[in-house]
Design an enzyme around this catalytic site. Structure first.
Site, mmCIF file in Angstrom:
data_model
loop_
_atom_site.group_PDB
_atom_site.id
_atom_site.type_symbol
_atom_site.label_atom_id
_atom_site.label_comp_id
_atom_site.label_asym_id
_atom_site.label_seq_id
_atom_site.Cartn_x
_atom_site.Cartn_y
_atom_site.Cartn_z
ATOM 1 N N SER A 136 -22.804 17.399 -18.641
ATOM 2 C CA SER A 136 -22.589 16.664 -19.896
ATOM 3 C C SER A 136 -23.509 17.095 -21.047
ATOM 4 O O SER A 136 -23.070 17.048 -22.212
ATOM 5 C CB SER A 136 -22.704 15.155 -19.650
ATOM 6 O OG SER A 136 -23.970 14.821 -19.123
ATOM 7 N N GLU A 177 -0.473 30.053 -22.674
ATOM 8 C CA GLU A 177 -1.485 30.041 -21.612
ATOM 9 C C GLU A 177 -2.715 29.272 -22.058
ATOM 10 O O GLU A 177 -3.320 28.516 -21.285
ATOM 11 C CB GLU A 177 -1.880 31.480 -21.246
ATOM 12 C CG GLU A 177 -0.857 32.229 -20.435
ATOM 13 C CD GLU A 177 -1.466 33.445 -19.744
ATOM 14 O OE1 GLU A 177 -2.659 33.405 -19.391
ATOM 15 O OE2 GLU A 177 -0.748 34.426 -19.566
ATOM 16 N N HIS A 210 -5.494 24.737 -21.073
ATOM 17 C CA HIS A 210 -6.855 24.194 -21.115
ATOM 18 C C HIS A 210 -6.830 22.958 -22.008
ATOM 19 O O HIS A 210 -6.720 23.054 -23.227
ATOM 20 C CB HIS A 210 -7.820 25.251 -21.662
ATOM 21 C CG HIS A 210 -7.894 26.465 -20.799
ATOM 22 N ND1 HIS A 210 -8.844 26.639 -19.813
ATOM 23 C CD2 HIS A 210 -7.102 27.567 -20.747
ATOM 24 C CE1 HIS A 210 -8.644 27.794 -19.209
ATOM 25 N NE2 HIS A 210 -7.590 28.375 -19.754
ATOM 26 N N GLU A 224 -1.522 24.275 -34.323
ATOM 27 C CA GLU A 224 -0.860 25.577 -34.464
ATOM 28 C C GLU A 224 0.155 25.539 -35.595
ATOM 29 O O GLU A 224 0.748 24.493 -35.881
ATOM 30 C CB GLU A 224 -0.160 25.935 -33.153
ATOM 31 C CG GLU A 224 0.470 27.319 -33.145
ATOM 32 C CD GLU A 224 1.229 27.614 -31.855
ATOM 33 O OE1 GLU A 224 1.890 28.671 -31.790
ATOM 34 O OE2 GLU A 224 1.184 26.784 -30.926
ATOM 35 N N GLU A 225 0.370 26.680 -36.226
ATOM 36 C CA GLU A 225 1.398 26.759 -37.256
ATOM 37 C C GLU A 225 2.755 26.406 -36.653
ATOM 38 O O GLU A 225 2.999 26.632 -35.463
ATOM 39 C CB GLU A 225 1.439 28.134 -37.898
ATOM 40 C CG GLU A 225 1.954 29.252 -37.013
ATOM 41 C CD GLU A 225 2.068 30.566 -37.783
ATOM 42 O OE1 GLU A 225 3.083 30.755 -38.472
ATOM 43 O OE2 GLU A 225 1.156 31.390 -37.682
ATOM 44 N N ALA A 281 -19.351 23.832 -25.716
ATOM 45 C CA ALA A 281 -19.803 24.921 -24.854
ATOM 46 C C ALA A 281 -19.314 24.760 -23.415
ATOM 47 O O ALA A 281 -18.968 25.733 -22.754
ATOM 48 C CB ALA A 281 -21.331 25.011 -24.884
ATOM 49 N N ARG A 282 -19.274 23.521 -22.937
ATOM 50 C CA ARG A 282 -18.829 23.309 -21.560
ATOM 51 C C ARG A 282 -17.365 23.683 -21.386
ATOM 52 O O ARG A 282 -17.000 24.372 -20.425
ATOM 53 C CB ARG A 282 -19.052 21.854 -21.154
ATOM 54 C CG ARG A 282 -18.839 21.603 -19.666
ATOM 55 C CD ARG A 282 -19.009 20.128 -19.335
ATOM 56 N NE ARG A 282 -19.091 19.910 -17.901
ATOM 57 C CZ ARG A 282 -19.105 18.705 -17.320
ATOM 58 N NH1 ARG A 282 -19.067 17.615 -18.088
ATOM 59 N NH2 ARG A 282 -19.170 18.588 -16.005
ATOM 60 N N ARG A 339 -10.496 33.033 -17.789
ATOM 61 C CA ARG A 339 -9.724 33.937 -18.648
ATOM 62 C C ARG A 339 -10.430 35.247 -18.977
ATOM 63 O O ARG A 339 -9.925 36.018 -19.805
ATOM 64 C CB ARG A 339 -9.361 33.216 -19.947
ATOM 65 C CG ARG A 339 -8.565 31.941 -19.740
ATOM 66 C CD ARG A 339 -7.234 32.177 -19.056
ATOM 67 N NE ARG A 339 -6.459 30.938 -18.939
ATOM 68 C CZ ARG A 339 -5.247 30.845 -18.405
ATOM 69 N NH1 ARG A 339 -4.666 31.936 -17.918
ATOM 70 N NH2 ARG A 339 -4.623 29.695 -18.341
#
Length: 258
Positions: A81, A101, A105, A113-114, A202-203, A212
């Site tokens: 955390s 893809e 996550h 997104e456009e 960051a986590r 990936r």
């Protein structure tokens, strides 16, 4: 990267028969860090509040280098955390199949997104570069990609470009006939470029990179599609500059997210 001249400027839904001929073909992805609030000290004050309470705020004025051992301990023992109290927003341009893809996550990520419902999509398409390995060998979990032949690369580029031009011509024809953008976009392929903002901490970024990207220090092997790995590599480079101690601990502990 191969690229033909840019498409002409026109009204949002106006037909232009030259657009399919002036389609642009790209092999790269782009990642821009547009804003951030991320530093190694963020990890330290978040961790030390458990024992120091309000005095943990003193970490904001201290050199985080003196506490890199704590960062490594948190990473090694997977106290995750404290690595969440930071933020990075990226602007990413990549083929649609990369974003599909990417959006697997979900924890710790936000996306915008456009939209092909609200804007006329431009004829910019993905064609693999000469360094993209084309041939898959082996079975899932054990496979690898190897270089393709010159003939395979030529075939791939030619077939993709022809298919893209035909698909975009069909898209233009439907728009010119008054068909709604949200319907006409269905004929466009996943090789079309899109753009989005992606915000993470960051986590969540470490979880993404663990799956990936491939890396010599990774304890757990990963088999990412090359195009999403290209995005990950650029995001990783930005993050490494913002949080070098956290990044170093991530690599030193097998690139396993805490």
């Amino acid at each position: 990267m191969s690229q033909t001249p840019a498409a002409s400027t026109q009204s949002p839904d106006g037909p232009d028969s030259s657009d399919s001929e002036l389609a642009r073909f790209r092999s790269e992805v782009t990642v821009e860090l547009v804003k951030h609030s991320a530093a190694d000290s963020d990890v330290l004050w978040a961790a030390r509040v458990s024992t120091a309470g309000e005095q943990s705020l003193e970490e904001l004025q201290k050199d985080p280098e003196r506490s890199k051992g704590l960062i490594n301990y948190l990473m090694r023992d997977r106290h995750g955390s404290p690595f969440e109290h930071n933020s990075m927003t990226f602007f990413i341009s990549a083929p649609i199949f990369v974003f599909r893809e990417f959006m697997r996550h979900r924890v710790g990520w936000s996306y915008n997104e456009e939209s092909g419902r609200y804007r006329r999509l431009e004829p910019v398409f993905y064609v693999p570069g000469a360094d993209r390995k084309l041939v898959q060998q082996g079975r899932p979990g054990k496979y690898e990609f190897v270089e393709g032949t010159t003939e395979q690369h030529e075939l791939t580029g030619r077939v993709m470009e022809d298919s893209y031009r035909q698909a975009y011509a069909a898209y233009q024809e439907m728009l010119a006939a008054g068909v709604a953008r949200e319907v006409a976009r269905a004929v466009l392929p996943v090789g079309l470029y899109s753009s989005m903002y992606a915000t993470c901490n960051a986590r969540s970024l470490m979880h993404f990179l663990g799956l990936r990207t491939q890396h010599e220090q990774a304890q757990v092997p990963s088999f990412p599609q090359r195009e999403i790995e290209m995005v990950g590599e650029q995001m990783e480079a930005h993050w490494a500059r913002l949080m070098p101690l956290t990044y170093g601990a991530f690599n030193a502990n097998g690139r396993i997210a805490p």
